[in-house]
Design an enzyme around this catalytic site. Structure first.
Site, PDB file in Angstrom:
ATOM      1  N   SER A 263       0.841  -1.201   0.000  1.00  0.00           N
ATOM      2  CA  SER A 263       0.000   0.000   0.000  1.00  0.00           C
ATOM      3  C   SER A 263       0.869   1.242   0.000  1.00  0.00           C
ATOM      4  CB  SER A 263      -0.882   0.009   1.251  1.00  0.00           C
ATOM      5  OG  SER A 263      -0.088   0.351   2.370  1.00  0.00           O
ATOM      6  N   LYS A 264       0.218   2.360  -0.231  1.00  0.00           N
ATOM      7  CA  LYS A 264       0.913   3.640  -0.250  1.00  0.00           C
ATOM      8  C   LYS A 264       1.628   3.880   1.077  1.00  0.00           C
ATOM      9  CE  LYS A 264      -0.411   8.442   0.167  1.00  0.00           C
ATOM     10  NZ  LYS A 264       0.939   8.733   0.583  1.00  0.00           N
ATOM     11  N   ARG A 265       0.968   3.503   2.159  1.00  0.00           N
ATOM     12  CA  ARG A 265       1.555   3.734   3.482  1.00  0.00           C
ATOM     13  C   ARG A 265       2.827   2.914   3.709  1.00  0.00           C
ATOM     14  NH1 ARG A 265      -2.945   2.205   6.196  1.00  0.00           N
ATOM     15  NH2 ARG A 265      -4.152   2.749   4.368  1.00  0.00           N
ATOM     16  N   GLY A 267       5.086   2.306   1.531  1.00  0.00           N
ATOM     17  CA  GLY A 267       6.166   3.054   0.914  1.00  0.00           C
ATOM     18  C   GLY A 267       6.651   4.140   1.852  1.00  0.00           C
ATOM     19  N   ASP A 268       5.730   4.913   2.411  1.00  0.00           N
ATOM     20  CA  ASP A 268       6.116   6.017   3.302  1.00  0.00           C
ATOM     21  C   ASP A 268       6.856   5.477   4.525  1.00  0.00           C
ATOM     22  OD1 ASP A 268       4.856   7.565   1.523  1.00  0.00           O
ATOM     23  OD2 ASP A 268       3.022   7.848   2.697  1.00  0.00           O
TER      24      ASP A 268
END
Ligand code: GLU
Length: 510
Positions: A263-265, A267-268
């Site tokens: 998910s995008k999170r 990556g962060d």
């Protein structure tokens, strides 16, 4: 065999996730390998999820990666328009055909009524599904008398059109990756095909468009597998079974630890991008980082993504786009999810940076040089990056790795000074200056005079003297071979730096 025609059909709901990029890539490889067509279709029927800028982002990202299209929203083509909102008028007739043939029905249930139904089921720890078991308890053209249905339609009551799954039949999807996947219609919900706003839903538009655009193969993410039985039934309902495309549902991209979808999170949290390009959310202003801006080369991203869920049948890892086109095969796509590996991503980038011409690297370096006010000749920059590129994972590291080729050190690493700059050092450095002034400015001559004759000949400490020279030239004790470095930055500059170190660091007390 039919001409291969594949499509990448993103919804412009935000930046394109790296998993979507992989889907586009596999479609592209497949199309090119078979001399087929690759189409970009924008699926924007859900206007509530439309995000401005997303379509341009998708086009720019795929262009950056070298994933090219033959037809599409940005190119036009014989099967256009390629944006579903621009095709709006043509879908209604297909919904009408299904209504007429008994494959679909009108449903008048208000959102509040559907909500109440869901709550009622939840209270009994069950999940409500609009299907063959429940449809007769709802307000639709199957449960209401015909004249009532007519009256409601004529008086403008809002309605949707739902697909009517036959009761209790097995529906088989032939998937090129998974084999046959069978589901019973009793488990499937009567999906909305046409909405009260006059727009088709994804399901109707997707099938109609794949048919009209003569798509031969649907290669898409695994998240669409549960919808595939509906899609197969729609081909049957329309009488288009003969030209139904082949389906291939790609495995998920998983988090690095393999637990769940990337998910995008993630990556962060783990410090790697999950989007191809930087993206600024137009609503919230929130920034998400992209591979391009992080310094990844498009070739590296393509190669890494190709191997997330596919392999060439052996352990070859480095493959150009042309090789991937030659080697790609749906048979070698794995069924299980592929774990994202950030170290591997960096490794690919490192490898592709080594393959980059020094000229291309010099171009990438230019903004950093400008930022530091350096105005070096092109030849010099090309030479320096050529010498130093094997140390790089990202072009952004170029300045850190090479700054001393362009600007003299203004300070000296204190730890290295105390370790290397010992009593008597100014005298040795002065001797090095003398040697550089007198011997031919060539590798062998310097090596002989400085290392062999002076240091070894006088039984001096090689490590201390050479590292002190390095300290004077670089500011620390890192960098490439010392004589190569001296030859690169030049005689005058080397001597000036050596002299400055003598003046600045001076003699050390015994
Ligand atoms: N619009 C769908 C998506 O965004 C396309 C799915 C498909 O390829 O059928 O993923």
């Amino acid at each position: 065999m039919r001409k291969v025609r594949v499509r990448f059909a993103p919804s412009p709901t935000g930046p394109l996730h790296i998993g979507g990029v992989r889907t586009a890539l596999y479609n592209y490889l497949f199309a090119r390998q078979h001399g087929g067509d690759m189409i970009l279709r924008i699926e924007d029927t859900d206007q509530t999820r439309f995000v401005p800028g997303a379509e341009d982002y998708i086009i720019e990202a795929l262009d950056w990666l070298g994933i090219k299209f033959d037809e599409g929203v940005h190119l036009g083509g014989p099967f256009g328009p390629y944006r579903q909102s621009d095709r709006k008028p043509l879908y209604r007739q297909y919904a009408d055909q299904l209504l007429r043939d008994g494959w679909a029905y009108y449903a008048f249930d208000k959102p509040e009524a559907l909500d109440a139904k869901r709550k009622e089921y939840e209270a009994q720890k069950k999940t409500f599904q609009y299907d063959c078991n429940t449809r007769l308890s709802m307000e639709n053209s199957l449960s209401l008398p015909a004249d009532e249905v007519q009256r409601r339609i004529e008086s403008g009551d809002p309605y949707v059109v739902r697909f009517k799954f036959p009761d209790d039949i097995d529906i088989t999807v032939h998937d090129l990756i998974r084999g046959d996947v069978t589901m019973n219609s009793r488990l499937l919900d009567d999906k909305v095909l046409f909405k009260s706003d006059g727009m088709p839903t994804y399901h109707l538009a997707n099938i109609v468009d794949d048919h009209l655009m003569e798509i031969s193969h649907v290669i898409r993410g695994e998240e669409w597998l549960p919808s595939a039985p509906l899609h197969v039934m729609l081909y049957k309902a329309f009488g288009w079974e003969d030209t139904m495309p082949f389906f291939a549902h790609l495995p998920l991209l998983l988090k690095p630890d393999g637990n769940g979808k990337l998910s995008k999170r993630d990556g962060d949290r783990l410090g790697f991008p999950v989007f191809p390009l930087d993206w600024k959310n137009p609503q919230t202003g929130e920034m998400s980082s992209g591979y391009r801006e992080q310094g990844y080369l498009p070739e590296a991203v393509v190669n890494m993504l190709a191997l997330l869920g596919w392999n060439p049948g052996n352990d070859q890892e480095l493959m150009s786009m042309d090789e991937l086109i030659r080697l790609f095969s749906i048979e070698h796509i794995s069924k299980s999810g592929a774990k994202f590996n950030v170290e591997k991503a960096k490794w690919f980038n490192h490898e592709y940076l080594q393959q980059c011409s020094n000229e291309r690297l010099a171009d990438m370096f230019q903004p950093q040089l400008q930022e530091h006010g350096v105005n070096a000749s092109r030849d010099y920059v090309v030479k320096v990056v050529g010498m130093m590129k094997e140390r790089l994972n990202f072009p952004q590291e170029l300045w850190d790795q090479t700054h001393y080729f362009f600007v003299a050190p203004t300070q000296y690493d204190p730890k290295a000074v105390s370790k290397r700059w010992k009593p008597g050092m100014p005298k040795h450095i002065a001797q090095a200056i003398h040697i550089l002034q007198t011997v031919p400015f060539e590798y062998d001559a310097i090596h002989q005079a400085l290392l062999e004759d002076y240091i070894k000949g006088n039984e001096l400490n090689m490590g201390q003297i050479m590292n002190s020279i390095r300290l004077a030239v670089v500011g620390t004790t890192v960098g490439p071979d010392m004589i190569t470095l001296i030859l690169t930055i030049g005689k005058e500059e080397t001597i000036a730096r050596l002299q400055r170190a003598i003046d600045t660091l001076g003699e050390v007390e015994q």
